[in-house]
Each structure stands twice: as structure tokens, then as C-alpha cells.
Design an enzyme around this catalytic site. Structure first.
Site, short mmCIF file in Angstrom:
data_model
loop_
_atom_site.label_atom_id
_atom_site.label_comp_id
_atom_site.label_asym_id
_atom_site.label_seq_id
_atom_site.Cartn_x
_atom_site.Cartn_y
_atom_site.Cartn_z
CB SER A 142 23.92 -61.54 32.14
OG SER A 142 25.26 -60.60 32.61
CE1 TYR A 155 27.72 -64.45 29.35
CE2 TYR A 155 27.99 -62.18 30.31
CZ TYR A 155 27.45 -63.53 30.43
OH TYR A 155 26.80 -63.61 31.50
#
Length: 248
Positions: A142, A155
């Protein structure tokens, strides 16, 4: 690998929706035999039926990547069904955003177990077969591995850790013919955000992306396909794919 994936075998995790589903379809249409793995067996069954209807050799496997024994079994079942493994796409992941202060730490455990340990378990299980086939590992990371924001700390940590693990892996295996690719999508129109349990975290991300033309899962699948279709002497190690409208 040649531009034609005929005769190749791919295992895709998180294949019941979103990027994983789109990637499985893209690899199957390019000629690969595809194992689609995820927890939601009803969705997998529908995907299996769809791909089989297109003439793709496909096998659906229920898999929770946080279970190391299940990861080993999935790899073994793949090799048993199709005779080997050429492409591993580690796509399964969760994004449970929220502030560190006052967090429900079970969200942290879920993210670390899925986004990081799950990738490590499956990569470890698959590696002997990938070394034999001189295959490819694709890690779906990501932009969160690069850009850290308040409210996304754990995250961010899992995706940064995934990138570090993948670079170390690349250095270990690249001279033995295994290519490692990290794909870092920006904002993608998937259900990933729907699983955020913290209301403030969910509202913050929805506000941030409200005016964006988001990526589609197929856009990320195209990046995966590009990487694995390169000639054997070409390793695409990192692909950063953002929506045109995304500034961070």
C-alpha cells in the site's frame, strides 16, 4: 516468464473480492491455472464457477492466512492439483484504522496477523516450489508503507514491515531466479474500508477520499499482470499505483 502464462500455476489470496478477485481473473485469462484462496467460500465458489466457465483451470480453497498450518496445506494442495507453483500473490489483508490512544488492540492483532505474518507464512511455505519453478512472488502492499498519517499507525506499520520483509526476500532469492514484486496501490474502490471498526477512523478516511476518482481493482490487477509477464531477466521490484487525484 514469457508473455503467455499458459502452463503456469498461480495462487492468489484474498481472492473472494476486490484486488484479489480481479487479479485471479486477469491471471486466468492470461493462461495460468489459478488457485483462489480466501475465507469466504461462497464468494470463492462463484468465482470458481465463473472462471471455469471461461475455460480457466481453477481451484477454490478456503484459507485463513493467519493459520500457518493452513498456509502449508494450501500450497501443498496447489502443487497436488496442478503440479507446481509459479506465481504467489499475497493479497489478503485488512485495514482497521483508528487512533492509537484508546484503540481496540484486537484490531492490531488482526492486522499484524493477516497483513504481515500471513504473508510470511505463505511465502515460507511456497518458497521451495517457487525456487524450483524460478517463479514470482507478488506482495500487495500500500502507499501506507510510504506515507504515514495520524490514525493509521498500525496499518502503516504492517505495510512498511511487508515492504522490508519483501526486500530482504528479494536479495536472498533473486540470483536463484525468483522475482519479488511489491505493488503499492493508493486508494482503490473496494470493500476494505467497510471493515473499519472505529467510527472516527472510518469517517476520516471517507472524508479524505470523497472527491477522488479511485482506482478500480482491475487497475491493480493489471500492474500484477505486467510484473509477472516480464521476460526472465527483468524483475519489476516495485510498482506504486495511485489515482491521478491522490496527492499523498
Amino acid at each position: 516468464m514469457s508473455n503467455n502464462l499458459q502452463g503456469r500455476v498461480a495462487l492468489v489470496t484474498g481472492a473472494s473480492s476486490g484486488i484479489g478477485e480481479a487479479t485471479a481473473v486477469a491471471l486466468g485469462r492470461a493462461g495460468a491455472s489459478v488457485v483462489v484462496a480466501a475465507r469466504r467460500v461462497d464468494r470463492l465458489a462463484a468465482l470458481e464457477e465463473r472462471l471455469a466457465g471461461e475455460g480457466v483451470k481453477v481451484l477454490a480453497l478456503e484459507l485463513d492466512v493467519t493459520d500457518e498450518a493452513a498456509c502449508r496445506a494450501a500450497v501443498a494442495r496447489t502443487v497436488e492439483a496442478f503440479g507446481g507453483l509459479d506465481v504467489l500473490v499475497n493479497n489478503a489483508g485488512v485495514m482497521l484504522l483508528g487512533d492509537i490512544e484508546g484503540a481496540d488492540t484486537t484490531d492490531w492483532t488482526r492486522m499484524v496477523s493477516t497483513n504481515l505474518l500471513g504473508v510470511m507464512f505463505l511465502t515460507h511455505a511456497a518458497l521451495p516450489h517457487l525456487l524450483t519453478s524460478r517463479g514470482a512472488v507478488v506482495q500487495v502492499s500500500s502507499t501506507a508503507a510510504r506515507v504515514v498519517r495520524a490514525g493509521t499507525g498500525v496499518y502503516n506499520a504492517t505495510k512498511a514491515g511487508l515492504n522490508a520483509f519483501s526486500e530482504s526476500l528479494r536479495q536472498e532469492v533473486t540470483r536463484r531466479g525468483v522475482r519479488v514484486t511489491v505493488v503499492e496501490p493508493g486508494v482503490v474502490d473496494t470493500e476494505l474500508r467497510e471493515h473499519i471498526t472505529d467510527p472516527a477512523g472510518r469517517e476520516a478516511v471517507e472524508q479524505r477520499i470523497a472527491d477522488l476518482r479511485q482506482l478500480h481493482p482491475q487497475d491493480v490487477a493489471n500492474a500484477v499482470l505486467y510484473a509477472v509477464q516480464q521476460p526472465d531477466h527483468v524483475a519489476v521490484n516495485e510498482l506504486l499505483v495511485r489515482p491521478t487525484d491522490q496527492t499523498w
